[in-house]
Design a protein around this motif. Structure first.
Motif, mmCIF file in Angstrom:
data_model
loop_
_atom_site.group_PDB
_atom_site.id
_atom_site.type_symbol
_atom_site.label_atom_id
_atom_site.label_comp_id
_atom_site.label_asym_id
_atom_site.label_seq_id
_atom_site.Cartn_x
_atom_site.Cartn_y
_atom_site.Cartn_z
ATOM 1 N N MET A 1 -3.248 -6.118 -3.495
ATOM 2 C CA MET A 1 -3.198 -6.047 -2.078
ATOM 3 C C MET A 1 -4.778 -6.323 -1.622
ATOM 4 S SD MET A 1 -2.269 -3.023 0.312
ATOM 5 C CE MET A 1 -3.536 -1.758 0.086
ATOM 6 N N THR A 2 -5.699 -5.534 -2.239
ATOM 7 C CA THR A 2 -7.127 -5.528 -1.666
ATOM 8 C C THR A 2 -7.833 -6.662 -1.864
ATOM 9 O OG1 THR A 2 -6.886 -2.963 -2.713
ATOM 10 C CG2 THR A 2 -9.204 -3.913 -2.117
ATOM 11 N N ARG A 3 -7.494 -7.291 -3.105
ATOM 12 C CA ARG A 3 -8.249 -8.470 -3.468
ATOM 13 C C ARG A 3 -7.772 -9.647 -2.519
ATOM 14 N NH1 ARG A 3 -9.020 -8.935 -9.025
ATOM 15 N NH2 ARG A 3 -9.463 -11.154 -8.797
ATOM 16 N N VAL A 4 -6.563 -9.690 -1.935
ATOM 17 C CA VAL A 4 -6.391 -10.428 -0.812
ATOM 18 C C VAL A 4 -7.190 -10.163 0.418
ATOM 19 C CG1 VAL A 4 -4.515 -11.363 0.574
ATOM 20 C CG2 VAL A 4 -4.177 -10.900 -1.848
ATOM 21 N N ASN A 5 -7.097 -8.735 0.749
ATOM 22 C CA ASN A 5 -7.816 -8.545 2.145
ATOM 23 C C ASN A 5 -9.335 -8.630 2.183
ATOM 24 O OD1 ASN A 5 -5.315 -8.224 2.988
ATOM 25 N ND2 ASN A 5 -5.165 -6.349 2.783
ATOM 26 N N ALA B 1 -7.411 2.698 -6.091
ATOM 27 C CA ALA B 1 -8.119 1.214 -6.381
ATOM 28 C C ALA B 1 -8.766 0.783 -5.120
ATOM 29 C CB ALA B 1 -7.241 0.697 -7.282
ATOM 30 N N ASP B 2 -8.119 0.753 -4.197
ATOM 31 C CA ASP B 2 -8.372 0.109 -3.048
ATOM 32 C C ASP B 2 -9.628 0.804 -2.603
ATOM 33 O OD1 ASP B 2 -7.704 -1.607 -0.384
ATOM 34 O OD2 ASP B 2 -8.190 0.151 0.426
ATOM 35 N N TYR B 3 -9.666 2.113 -2.117
ATOM 36 C CA TYR B 3 -10.773 2.688 -1.845
ATOM 37 C C TYR B 3 -11.902 2.634 -2.717
ATOM 38 C CZ TYR B 3 -13.843 6.960 -1.605
ATOM 39 O OH TYR B 3 -15.014 7.662 -1.662
ATOM 40 N N LEU B 4 -11.714 2.674 -4.115
ATOM 41 C CA LEU B 4 -12.961 2.569 -4.910
ATOM 42 C C LEU B 4 -13.540 1.447 -5.114
ATOM 43 C CD1 LEU B 4 -11.756 4.916 -8.048
ATOM 44 C CD2 LEU B 4 -13.607 5.157 -6.432
ATOM 45 N N TYR B 5 -12.565 0.134 -4.968
ATOM 46 C CA TYR B 5 -13.057 -1.314 -4.951
ATOM 47 C C TYR B 5 -13.967 -1.579 -3.713
ATOM 48 C CZ TYR B 5 -12.293 -6.207 -5.497
ATOM 49 O OH TYR B 5 -12.391 -7.694 -5.522
ATOM 50 N N ARG B 6 -13.415 -1.103 -2.475
ATOM 51 C CA ARG B 6 -14.029 -1.329 -1.204
ATOM 52 C C ARG B 6 -15.588 -0.573 -1.464
ATOM 53 N NH1 ARG B 6 -10.590 -2.549 3.302
ATOM 54 N NH2 ARG B 6 -8.509 -3.031 2.603
ATOM 55 N N GLY C 1 -26.539 -7.828 -4.056
ATOM 56 C CA GLY C 1 -25.607 -9.088 -4.105
ATOM 57 C C GLY C 1 -24.437 -8.869 -5.022
ATOM 58 N N VAL C 2 -23.227 -9.018 -4.620
ATOM 59 C CA VAL C 2 -22.212 -8.538 -5.377
ATOM 60 C C VAL C 2 -21.190 -9.860 -5.422
ATOM 61 C CG1 VAL C 2 -21.166 -7.504 -3.492
ATOM 62 C CG2 VAL C 2 -20.301 -7.024 -5.720
ATOM 63 N N PHE C 3 -20.747 -9.999 -6.415
ATOM 64 C CA PHE C 3 -19.751 -11.210 -6.917
ATOM 65 C C PHE C 3 -18.572 -10.697 -7.779
ATOM 66 C CE2 PHE C 3 -18.087 -14.685 -9.280
ATOM 67 C CZ PHE C 3 -17.834 -15.418 -8.251
ATOM 68 N N VAL C 4 -17.545 -11.002 -6.910
ATOM 69 C CA VAL C 4 -16.093 -10.692 -7.586
ATOM 70 C C VAL C 4 -15.660 -11.968 -8.332
ATOM 71 C CG1 VAL C 4 -13.659 -9.901 -7.192
ATOM 72 C CG2 VAL C 4 -15.503 -9.211 -5.718
ATOM 73 N N ALA C 5 -15.560 -11.714 -9.664
ATOM 74 C CA ALA C 5 -15.329 -12.890 -10.598
ATOM 75 C C ALA C 5 -13.660 -12.845 -10.652
ATOM 76 C CB ALA C 5 -15.560 -12.390 -11.974
ATOM 77 N N ALA C 6 -13.357 -14.100 -10.736
ATOM 78 C CA ALA C 6 -11.779 -14.341 -10.847
ATOM 79 C C ALA C 6 -11.285 -13.418 -11.996
ATOM 80 C CB ALA C 6 -11.454 -15.746 -11.193
ATOM 81 N N GLY C 7 -10.020 -13.037 -11.655
ATOM 82 C CA GLY C 7 -9.380 -12.192 -12.439
ATOM 83 C C GLY C 7 -7.924 -12.383 -11.932
ATOM 84 N N ASP C 8 -7.010 -12.296 -12.465
ATOM 85 C CA ASP C 8 -5.422 -12.557 -12.070
ATOM 86 C C ASP C 8 -4.839 -11.055 -11.633
ATOM 87 O OD1 ASP C 8 -3.420 -13.548 -10.939
ATOM 88 O OD2 ASP C 8 -2.554 -14.162 -12.677
#
Ligand SMILES: Cc1cc2nc3c(=O)[nH]c(=O)nc-3n(C[C@H](O)[C@H](O)[C@H](O)COP(=O)(O)OP(=O)(O)OC[C@H]3O[C@@H](n4cnc5c(N)ncnc54)[C@H](O)[C@@H]3O)c2cc1C
Ligand SMILES: NC(=O)c1ccc[n+]([C@@H]2O[C@H](COP(=O)([O-])OP(=O)(O)OC[C@H]3O[C@@H](n4cnc5c(N)ncnc54)[C@H](O)[C@@H]3O)[C@@H](O)[C@H]2O)c1
Ligand SMILES: Cc1cc2nc3c(=O)[nH]c(=O)nc-3n(C[C@H](O)[C@H](O)[C@H](O)COP(=O)(O)O)c2cc1C
Ligand SMILES: [Zn+2]
Lengths: 1009, 99, 232, 416
Positions: C23-27, C192-197, C207-214
């Motif tokens: 959910m988070t990765r989409v948002n 997970a959502d909280y920590l990820y954000r 500078g932060v980049f989110v690498a693809a991951g399914d």
């Protein structure tokens, strides 16, 4: 006005970068490297503020953290407002907008000042307490006026757009202060390879070396500073933090460092490459060793009218001249009791301005600096002091007289010297504040006439704060401490070779604090001790005379040290005055307590990133996105976001809940039950453990069966509940309330680890691992049947309170036939990653059965119809299982005296008239009682009147066709059938009949289909 | 901000990882039903609450999730030792804070 | 009736699974690119997570674990035992608790194997649905971690290989250092959502980049088995 | 006693304030008093004052180890209210509230009791149920109280963030208009001056080091200035109650914890009432001097150090910024800690003890300032009569044996 006080050469400012700024609406200019204070002085601004109580004009007196007067409001925009900025510690930047905080209509011409000078006499310390008492009714009006006069700056009206953060650091050696002592310590420790942090609150590292007259290795001291900084920069484990104040020193060497990262650039933090920068960062440092190298604060002398602008501490005069190339006046009189302050006069003379006289309290001043002054033909008046300043908005003269320090009196004729600046020095107080934060009381040292830090484990004071003030001494002291600290944290290093600094020979300082006046203190013009709070020597004298003898009483009665400088400038003087009044020594009088912060720190910086969405985690279930997509309104339960109800179209909450309630009782509804706490229990003693922790018995529960359990604390009060399933002979799956999950697991660990370690059992939280979907309603079986082919759903093969393993929608699942609604119900548990798949599959097949998602509100209504409690709603920590009518859930005969058992026979728990859970049926069937309504026995309301209980849950039930409630009522089980009354705030009194708390299907027929 | 040595993790860790759980060594009466109301009340609520050396129970909540004991001075906050549940303190008020 | 219920929770057919961050990765949208990123975040979803409990002092227990996982049971806080090739790790969590991470879908096999080999007082609990792994790489990861945890992440206190569990922002996490600039966090699903954000916010300045991951994929038991077989 | 008034102030101004009398004497201890009160905090001083004023017992000493009012009385955030949940507590605190309302006049000392209203926010459905329950109970006990909705809150505190974007949006609040704040030091000084004028001896820098008994009956106290005899001893030592109990040979159901508070720099008036939140866990009011007075969490460990953990301060300020984002740039000037004596049920102990003639008044924990006059009043009556005042009776130590606790954790909530 264009920097008329700026010298043509010298200083550490960058003349190639002029900066425009505005003060009280006037545009002025300064240079990069200026502080706001130095720029104001360069421009000849005398009055920067007005005092708090008497509204007297005030000017800049110091050059650092001890400044009490130059407190300004900063900010060009509303969101960028910064209240209470200390101009001496604010770097100048282009476009800076500052204004004085007090004064009406403005600081220069202040009307309150008139009141201050007339009414001031009526405002001795404590005057509030002595008046405004009669008539009592007027006090709120008086208070309004008192409040209006209060405060310095104002809060912004808009939200702070800036961000702040925290960083946790661990180091071997933390050095606080980067003067000679601190730098030497950092260099020594840093070379050892130890992890070293050195911080200094100033924009530039170097401390007193930045304005020292002494040469270091034959070069200006600042060159040595530069070379040390260059070497520190090459040491990978050394972190150098300028603009960073150690603001709090906590237990076990935990020190917070507040780093101002953008405040020297603008009001609002700029972005760099589109990345937002943090305005301030808190370094939360855990240090092996702390080296305290915070130096000293100079004490001004306390003489009459010593607050007139143009009156400064001597060291600040030197700092402004040498560091900022600003001479804050034309004609100087220096009043001192020590040699060191002579620097101010020499610097002044070097700047080419007139030194009218040095007034020295000592009979025979003797020392290198004294000789230098003599050599320059500066007039030295020995055995004397400035006893009073002339002038209102600027010093116009100094009244000088011979004084008798011991006898505390003026001993000669008064001579008035014409001047515009009076620099004074009563000596140097070690900056002991941080050490005091840890609880260590400062210790008085006669040789330096000051308090030094008390002992703190793992802390070494060095340099000025340690009474080693001369540069050479400070360097040696710092270096030795750096070596020793490195060694204690496991690193070896040789002491660094120290640069050569000629020793300046100094004469002994005299102990002078308050200067005697020809009139007694009570009658003399005001002699200010703590200018920000308008605390005077007379005020302190009065306080002691009225019986406020403890220094803490003096502080609290007069307000001394309460201001934003926390008494850095005035406290020691105040203590000395109190000591004199009480005829005791300064150490007998003692200090007040220094507390964090060293200098004030914004709330934002202390809060850090933990704001708004990060204030507290939000927890989500695996189905959350679906709920959002389907319009759910959420209720938060113990950090979890739970669907509260799912309105359709324009439905109100009531309508949605009624619809959801009917759907469950008539068709089938589905609830995301994933938030329930889940604890997996394995081990051969699992049953025994459950027997001890739950009120009921677990010995005979078969594999594949579930049971409801209640948990009490050992005081017999219900703490949690839930269904636990036996999934293997030594294997249980426990559920808890959503909010109670963590506490229950900790509770179980506590008992296991501390009382019953011999029991062979392990627990682990699996709350997040399992997603749980509860389908409830007459159609539940039909729906489930469409999605499983390996679970026998036949009524007699999968009974109420059974658990089965199988596959639902292709996903392995544990299905529990348990019910919180009283309906036919299955709780499908799958590994959370697969939950959405199963949930969607249920909806695909469920449409024809009217599958309806429902939220916690509907769940509450439905469970209440059945009289099921919610822990935390029906209970409040004062309800036993018996109070809840749950004797059926109490294993009175269990051999082990389970947690809570013994308490049930305590005298108070045995009482018959305890509050007990009942149902209430309002006489008006449409009326939904207020949750929290109090229950009384009589219809006639008189106040006060005895209450017998309150409504815990209350709803309208479409299934019953009337409203109903759960309540706890004293002796309630004996009152079934009675009418009770519920008085409302609006005067109405509702009536309700006490009934059984089970409103629907008492025999459980619906769930046993 | 205490710095606490966890005897299970064998490391000194930050206070935020721990939770204090009150006085240590409070044993639940072995036969509660045979315990007087007074003794039961004492067990539930009455505490030494000393000014000075205190043996207390802590929980390494964010670490190993183990309970253990701490001997700490409640005035100076100095920690004299930490030890596992079931062990006896070596520093006590009678013996004096050796270290 | 068995004493312990074991259950393979991997789907029988093709099922779309969602990691805790789906959910988070989409948002949460991110601007940075990998090139100048100080921190690169990558989720390693769907791994098998098992909690192992038992008596470290029991030699048979230690030997049994080693036979099954091919890794010696760590007996104290410190290095995480790892077999990179097989994608298996074994971490000391507490004197009687270890975290086992195995490739996606192998948690049941691992549990079954452990149960075959172990006797006496022990427990194995599957938590694969409740946790996920975040991998953080880049030159600024250590500084980022300093903003998140009070645990000392300096190489002297946190050498490559080590794993600990500590406070992370206002939640907690298992923190593992895989390499100089490569770290792993094991975090709980609901947080997970909280920590990820939080991580993205705290790392913004680097500078932060989110690498693809399914974060969502189709799994079936068979497919997973094949994958795992290849890995072996 | 020198009478204080605005007129007096003018008169003294003309004589340069040289003729003010001492607020209290500094007497040498007598050998024996009728009653010795241990602890010169607000409660102890109020006890002495009411003993003298209402019971005519003036041969009384207040024995204080430091300076008067230097314990929690000096350290509290001064919130006064009486909206407690359970009858017994509500009656006791309301008794105090009534005394507050005339205290400045009674003492001829302006304690600056400012009835600016106390608001307690609700952020969850259960918060709101609890708020309704408590306010309803208060009303029926004759205590003022209202439930406010968000709009009403907005009117009273327009600067609060009442949007839905906060982490814990506000759903409503309880509101006690008669509640407010008072000047804590003045309360201690006013009672001390009043008691002194009636003949009570205030013995400062006098530490009780032992309690002397004859059999099971108290006969006096040992102090660093020698033995002081008394047949009745009232102990009112807040955080140090456990220490005194140990001297007398018993234990209490009390643990002493650090509780911290902090103030901002003085700001222009911006907040006219007291705002508290149990859920986000912080509370704030603005003093007449302009500083925001803020408090919150109690540290979980026992502590006599008058200081606590920094993490607690961090959380408190996070809560304040959550409620008032415009305070983000306001600075914290000072923080400090007190030693609070917490009871398992968040209610005090006013009680006889196992030792004859020895009474304890303690366990006020995080919230006893508001009770100061009421506590002193009922304790004085208890000491004078040798048995509990009716309002004090439910607060005996026995309740921890019988189980009749008065659980005020909900109403006591965030420490105040
Ligand atoms: C940070 C903080 C915030 C608070 N906020 C509020 C609030 O907003 N509202 C509220 O109602 N309450 C509040 N409280 C609680 C309140 O401060 C206390 O309950 C109340 O002040 C207790 O008063 P007291 O007179 O009993 O204790 P104290 O004022 O502590 O007095 C006890 C006295 O006993 C003395 N003493 C101790 N041992 C000895 C001995 N051996 N010999 C002689 N004397 C001894 C001490 O020196 C002390 O002066 C707060 C407390 C703290 C710490
Ligand atoms: N005879 C003499 O030579 C004589 C006499 C009296 C005083 N002194 C003084 O003795 C001192 C000797 O040098 P030193 O190295 O001990 O001190 P220093 O003043 O040179 O350096 C102390 C540094 O610490 C900083 N500081 C203070 N508190 C801080 C905090 N909380 N956080 C961060 N930084 C902080 C200060 O801003 C300053 O830069 C000098 O202050 C000198 O003026 C000398
Ligand atoms: C209601 C209240 C307001 C206070 N306001 C201030 C203040 O404006 N400035 C200040 O320095 N201290 C203020 N204090 C704190 C005291 O200075 C002091 O820290 C506190 O009384 C505890 O004493 P101690 O720090 O000496 O141990 C205030 C204290 C209270 C209780
Ligand atoms: Zn541990």
């Amino acid at each position: 006005m264009s920097q008329q006080n700026r010298l043509g050469t010298g200083g550490r400012i960058d003349r190639s970068r002029p900066l425009r700024f505005s003060f009280n609406g006037q545009t002025l200019e300064g240079f990069a490297g200026d502080t706001l204070a130095s720029a104001l002085l360069a421009n000849g601004v005398d009055v920067v503020g007005r005092s708090f109580k008497y509204s007297r004009p005030r000017g800049i007196v110091a050059a650092g953290a001890e400044e009490p007067n130059a407190i300004v409001q900063l900010g060009a925009t509303e969101a960028g407002q910064v209240p209470n900025v200390r101009a001496t510690q604010q770097a100048l930047y282009g476009g800076l907008v500052a204004a004085s905080t007090n004064g009406w209509p403005n600081v220069d011409r202040d009307l309150l000042g008139v009141i201050g000078s007339v009414g001031g006499r009526m405002m001795p310390p404590g005057f509030y307490y002595k008046t405004f008492m009669a008539p009592a009714s007027l006090w709120p009006k008086y208070e309004k006026y008192i409040r209006k006069a209060a405060g310095l700056g104002r809060t912004p009206k808009e939200k702070d757009p800036d961000i702040y953060d925290h960083i946790n650091r661990h180091c071997d050696v933390l050095v606080i202060g980067a003067g000679p002592a601190g730098l030497a310590a950092a260099l020594a420790a840093g070379r050892s390879g130890a992890r070293v942090i050195v911080c200094d609150e100033q924009d530039e590292m170097g401390g007193s070396l930045l304005d020292a007259r002494e040469l270091v290795d034959g070069r200006p001291a600042s060159a040595w500073v530069a070379s040390v900084l260059a070497e520190l920069a090459t040491l990978p484990e050394v972190l150098v933090l300028p603009r960073t104040t150690a603001n709090g020193y906590h237990d076990h060497n935990f020190v917070t460092l507040h780093e101002r990262r953008t405040e020297h650039l603008a009001d609002l933090a700029p972005s760099i490459n589109g990345r937002r920068q943090v305005r301030a960062r808190m370094h939360r440092v855990r240090a092996g060793e702390v080296i305290l190298a915070t130096g000293t604060h100079e004490r001004p002398l306390v003489f009459a009218n010593n607050d007139v602008p143009g009156s400064m501490v001597a060291g600040a005069v030197s700092t402004y001249i040498r560091r900022y190339a600003v001479v804050p006046g034309r004609r100087l009189v220096l009043s001192t009791a020590n040699d060191h302050a002579y620097r101010a006069a020499l610097d002044w003379a070097d700047a080419g301005r007139e030194v009218v006289a040095i007034v020295d309290a000592r009979e025979h001043p003797e020392g290198d600096l004294v000789n230098e002054a003599r050599a320059r033909n500066i007039r030295i008046i020995p055995g004397s002091a400035v006893i009073e300043a002339n002038g209102k908005k600027r010093v116009t003269g100094a009244q000088v007289a011979r004084i008798d320090i011991g006898g505390f009196k003026v001993a000669g004729r008064v001579e008035t010297l014409s001047c515009d600046t009076i620099a004074s020095s009563g000596g140097y107080s070690p900056v002991v504040h941080l050490a005091a934060h840890t609880g260590a009381r400062p210790e008085w040292r006669d040789d330096i006439l000051g308090f030094v830090p008390g002992k703190v484990p793992g802390m070494t004071p060095v340099g000025g704060v340690h009474g080693k003030s001369a540069i050479a001494e400070a360097l040696a002291d710092g270096a030795a401490a750096g070596v020793a600290a490195a060694q204690r944290t496991g690193f070896k290093v040789e002491a660094p070779a120290l640069p050569k600094v000629a020793k300046v020979r100094e004469g002994k300082a005299a102990a002078l604090y308050q200067v005697p006046h020809v009139k007694p203190a009570m009658r003399a013009p005001k002699q200010f001790v703590d200018p920000q709070n308008d605390v005077t020597a007379a005020g302190i004298e009065l306080a002691t005379r009225e019986g406020f003898e403890s220094i803490e009483h003096v502080k609290r009665y007069t307000g001394m040290g309460f201001g934003t400088d926390q008494g850095k400038l005035g406290n020691i003087n105040g203590m000395a005055i109190a000591a004199r009044c009480l005829k005791q020594t300064i150490p007998q009088t003692g200090t007040t307590v220094f507390r964090p912060n060293y200098t004030p720190i914004t709330f934002g910086a202390i809060a850090g990133r933990h704001c708004r969405e990060f204030f507290d985690p939000r927890r989500f279930t695996a189905l959350h996105a679906w709920h959002v997509e389907h319009g759910a309104k959420f209720e938060e339960v113990g950090q979890w976001m739970r669907p509260w109800y799912f309105p359709r179209g324009n439905e109100t909450m009531h309508e949605a809940v009624q619809r959801e309630c009917r759907a469950v009782r008539e068709g089938v509804g589905i609830l995301d039950a994933s938030t329930l706490g889940k604890i997996e229990i394995q081990g051969k003693d699992a049953r025994e453990f459950l027997n001890r922790i739950y009120t009921n018995a677990w010995t005979k529960l078969d594999v594949g069966k579930c049971r409801y359990g209640l948990m009490c604390k050992d005081d017999g009060m219900v703490m949690d509940d839930g269904v636990t399933a036996c999934i293997g002979d030594n294997h249980f799956h426990m559920t808890t309330t959503t909010g109670g999950a963590a506490a229950v697991l900790d509770w179980m660990e506590l008992w296991h680890q501390t009382e019953w370690p011999e029991l062979e059992v392990y627990f682990n939280s699996v709350t997040d691992h399992w997603a749980a979907m509860a389908i409830n309603g007459p159609n539940a079986r039909k729906l489930l049947a469409e999605l499983t082919d390996d679970i026998d759903l036949a009524r007699d093969n999968f009974k109420f309170m059974d658990m089965r393993e199988g596959t639902v929608a292709g996903v392995p699942a544990r299905v529990y036939r348990i019910s919180f609604t009283g309906e036919l119900s299955y709780e499908i548990n799958v590994q959370a990653n697969h939950a959405l798949h199963v949930w969607k599959a249920l909806f695909e097949k469920g449409e024809k059965y009217g599958l309806t998602p429902y939220g916690t509100e509907t769940m509450h209504v439905l469970r209440a119809e059945k009289g099921f409690i919610i822990v935390g709603q029906e209970t409040d920590g004062s309800m036993t299982p018996e109070d809840l009518g749950m004797q059926w859930c109490v294993g009175y005969k269990k051999p082990f005296s389970w947690i809570g058992r013994r308490a049930l026979t305590r005298p108070d728990t045995k009482r018959e008239d305890r509050k007990q859970l009942v149902g209430l049926k309002p006489l008006d069937p449409q009326l939904v009682l207020d949750e929290g309504a109090q229950i009384v026995l009589e219809k006639e309301i008189r106040i006060p009147m005895p209450m017998v209980g309150h409504v815990t849950s209350s709803y309208y039930s479409p299934n019953l066709g009337h409203s109903f409630a759960l309540a706890v009522v004293k002796g309630g089980s004996q009152r079934i059938g009675q009418t009770v009354y519920l008085p409302m705030a609006d005067g109405r009194v509702h009536a309700a009949e006490v009934v059984s708390p089970v409103f629907l299907d008492a025999e459980g027929a619906r769930q046993n289909v | 901000m205490l710095h606490i040595y966890c005897p299970h993790c064998a490391e000194t860790r930050e206070e935020e990882e721990f939770r204090p759980k009150g006085e240590a060594h409070i044993a639940r009466p072995v036969e509660p039903e045979a315990t007087s109301d007074e003794d039961w009340g004492n067990y539930l609520f009455f505490r030494k609450n000393p000014r000075g050396l205190h043996h207390e129970l802590w929980y390494h909540a964010a670490g190993c999730r183990k309970f253990f004991n701490v001997t700490r001075d409640t005035v100076s906050y100095q920690i004299h030792e930490t030890y596992k549940v079931g062990q006896k303190p070596s520093v006590t008020a009678d013996k004096g804070a050796a270290k | 009736m068995s004493e312990i219920a074991q259950m393979d929770l991997n789907p029988r057919g093709a099922v779309k699974s969602e990691s805790p961050l789906a959910m988070t990765r989409v948002n949460v949208v991110l601007a940075a690119s990998a090139r100048d990123a100080g921190v690169v975040v990558r989720e390693k979803p769907f791994l098998g997570h098992l909690v192992l409990r038992g008596r470290a002092e029991d030699e048979a227990f230690r030997a049994g674990v080693e036979r099954v996982l091919g890794l010696a049971l760590p007996l104290a806080l410190g290095p995480v035992a790892r077999d990179e090739a097989r994608g298996v790790s074994l971490q000391w969590m507490s004197p009687d608790e270890w975290l086992i991470v195995v490739p996606a879908g192998l948690e049941f096999d691992a549990e079954a194997a452990l149960r075959r080999e172990l006797t006496g007082h022990y427990a194995v609990m599957n938590t694969s649905g409740g946790q996920t792994v975040l991998e953080l790489t880049g030159p600024k990861v250590r500084e980022l971690l300093m903003k998140c945890t009070p645990y000392d992440v300096h190489p002297r206190a946190f050498p490559v290989g080590k794993g600990v569990s500590s406070v992370f922002a206002k939640s907690s996490a298992v923190i593992r250092r895989v390499d100089e600039e490569r770290w792993e966090l094991v975090i709980r699903r609901s947080f997970a959502d909280y920590l990820y954000r939080w991580i993205l916010d705290a790392a913004e300045e680097f500078g932060v980049f989110v690498a693809a991951g399914d974060a969502s994929h189709s799994t079936s038991r068979a497919a997973v088995r094949e994958l795992a077989a290849e890995a072996r | 006693m020198q009478h204080y008034s605005g007129f007096g102030l003018v008169k003294h101004a003309l004589t340069y304030h040289e003729n003010w009398q001492r607020a209290w004497r500094n007497p040498t201890p007598k050998k024996k008093y009728d009653i010795v009160i241990v602890g010169g905090g607000g409660h102890g001083l109020a006890t002495a004052y009411y003993l003298a004023k209402e019971h005519g017992i003036t041969n009384v000493a207040v024995v204080e180890k430091g300076w008067l009012g230097g314990g929690n009385t000096a350290r509290n955030t001064t919130i006064v209210r009486s909206n407690y949940l359970w009858d017994e507590a509500a009656w006791l605190y309301e008794h105090a509230m009534k005394l507050w309302e005339g205290l400045s006049q009674d003492l001829n000392y302006n304690v600056m009791y400012s009835q600016r209203g106390v608001m307690n926010l609700g952020h969850t459905l259960q918060d709101m149920r609890d708020i309704h329950r408590r306010v309803n109970a208060n009303r029926l006990n004759g205590i003022d109280g209202e439930v406010l909705d968000v709009k009403q809150i907005q009117e009273i505190v327009p600067i609060m963030d009442l949007s839905k974007n906060t982490r814990y949006p506000v759903m409503g609040a309880s509101w006690q208009p008669r509640g407010g704040v008072a000047r804590h030091d003045a309360v201690a000084w006013g009672f001390a001056r009043g008691a002194d004028a009636l003949g009570v001896d205030m013995l400062q820098q006098t530490e009780v080091t032992g309690i002397r008994k004859n059999g099971n009956k108290v006969v006096g106290v040992e102090t660093n200035r020698g033995f002081i005899a008394a047949d009745t001893v009232g102990v009112v030592t807040a955080g140090n109650s456990g220490v005194l109990a140990k001297m007398a040979g018993f234990q209490l159901p009390i643990e002493s914890h650090p509780l911290q508070a902090l103030v901002s720099e003085p700001m222009k008036p911006i907040l006219d009432t007291v705002v508290m939140s149990n859920k986000v866990h912080g509370y704030v009011s603005q003093s007449d001097k302009g500083d925001l007075v803020i408090g919150a969490g109690i540290d979980g460990y026992n502590g006599y150090g008058q200081r606590g953990s920094y993490a607690t301060i961090e959380h408190t300020l996070q809560a304040i910024v959550e409620m008032f984002p415009i305070f983000s740039r306001v600075r914290m000037n000072r923080q400090w800690g007190g030693i609070v004596d917490t009871c398992p049920d968040a209610c005090p102990i006013i009680s006889a003890t196992p030792v004859g003639g020895l009474f304890f008044n303690c366990g006020w924990g995080t919230g006893g300032f508001k009770a100061t006059p009421g506590s002193g009043n009922v304790f004085a009556a208890t000491l004078a009569a040798g048995k509990a005042h009716p309002l004090a009776a439910p607060f005996s130590i026995d309740r921890f044996i019988s189980g009749k606790l008065i659980d005020e954790h909900g109403a006591a909530g965030v420490a105040h």
